[in-house]
Design an enzyme around this catalytic site. Sequence first.
Site, PDB file in Angstrom:
ATOM      1  N   ARG A  64       0.857  -1.183   0.000  1.00 50.91           N
ATOM      2  CA  ARG A  64       0.000   0.000   0.000  1.00 50.91           C
ATOM      3  C   ARG A  64       0.891   1.229   0.000  1.00 50.91           C
ATOM      4  O   ARG A  64       1.558   1.516   0.994  1.00 50.91           O
ATOM      5  CB  ARG A  64      -0.936  -0.008   1.212  1.00 50.91           C
ATOM      6  N   ALA A  76     -10.443  -7.498  -1.131  1.00 55.47           N
ATOM      7  CA  ALA A  76     -11.354  -6.359  -1.195  1.00 55.47           C
ATOM      8  C   ALA A  76     -11.104  -5.576  -2.469  1.00 55.47           C
ATOM      9  O   ALA A  76     -10.058  -5.716  -3.102  1.00 55.47           O
ATOM     10  CB  ALA A  76     -11.168  -5.452   0.026  1.00 55.47           C
ATOM     11  N   GLU A  93     -13.919  -9.958  -6.367  1.00 58.10           N
ATOM     12  CA  GLU A  93     -12.648  -9.611  -5.725  1.00 58.10           C
ATOM     13  C   GLU A  93     -12.013 -10.825  -5.055  1.00 58.10           C
ATOM     14  O   GLU A  93     -10.794 -11.001  -5.085  1.00 58.10           O
ATOM     15  CB  GLU A  93     -12.860  -8.491  -4.703  1.00 58.10           C
ATOM     16  N   GLU A  97      -8.305 -11.836  -6.200  1.00 57.68           N
ATOM     17  CA  GLU A  97      -7.187 -11.618  -5.278  1.00 57.68           C
ATOM     18  C   GLU A  97      -6.767 -12.866  -4.510  1.00 57.68           C
ATOM     19  O   GLU A  97      -5.621 -12.950  -4.067  1.00 57.68           O
ATOM     20  CB  GLU A  97      -7.531 -10.505  -4.293  1.00 57.68           C
ATOM     21  N   GLU A 145      -1.047  -5.887  -7.184  1.00 53.66           N
ATOM     22  CA  GLU A 145      -1.649  -7.209  -6.988  1.00 53.66           C
ATOM     23  C   GLU A 145      -0.762  -8.341  -7.498  1.00 53.66           C
ATOM     24  O   GLU A 145      -0.994  -9.509  -7.175  1.00 53.66           O
ATOM     25  CB  GLU A 145      -3.017  -7.273  -7.664  1.00 53.66           C
TER      26      GLU A 145
END
Length: 199
Positions: A64, A76, A93, A97, A145
């Site tokens: 992040r 998410a 999602e 993910e 990701e």
Amino acid sequence: MTGFAHEVISRTERYRGPVFTVVTDRVTMPGGGAANRDYLLHVGAVGVVALDDDGRVALIGQYRHAVGGRLWELPAGLRDVEGEDLAVGALRELAEEADLRARTVDVLLDLHTSPGCTNEQIRIFLARDLSPVPDAERHDRTDEEADIELRWVPLDDAIAMVFAGEITNAAAVGGLLAAARARDAGWASLRASDTPTLA
């Protein structure tokens, strides 16, 4: 809930992007005056506590940039597909993910992530009866990701990670605590996956 009706007198747009817009609102205040309030208008999000038959949750480690590091989070994503049902978006999602599907999906909780500076609301679902997405159907992950790390953690251990400061993402903290409470109450607090949001 009752109280003074704050009215927006004017709005100035400072920045517009694909995920959020920064605005300044001039808002009436109870004392008779008005004040400026800067905040982010956000598209909203969905998240998933994916719980397997052994009571483990799927956590993802993801970089992040705003915090300059990797955080342990729930699968998410944004509510950025127009007209998409929230549960459908959450399952999308989860597949993208964590390479997981779920046959059982319930609403766990709704929360405002940081109401002092944004209207962002995230709905967290509980997903159970999990199965893997077949290799040939898996999402091609890019950008941050691309190096997502998936870790299966017993729910109680994940709660311990919250209190140890190892999980700090607000949606993950709320979702994990809510999942543990719902489990301990025999899942009685769960809501149907199509329950409307209140805000």
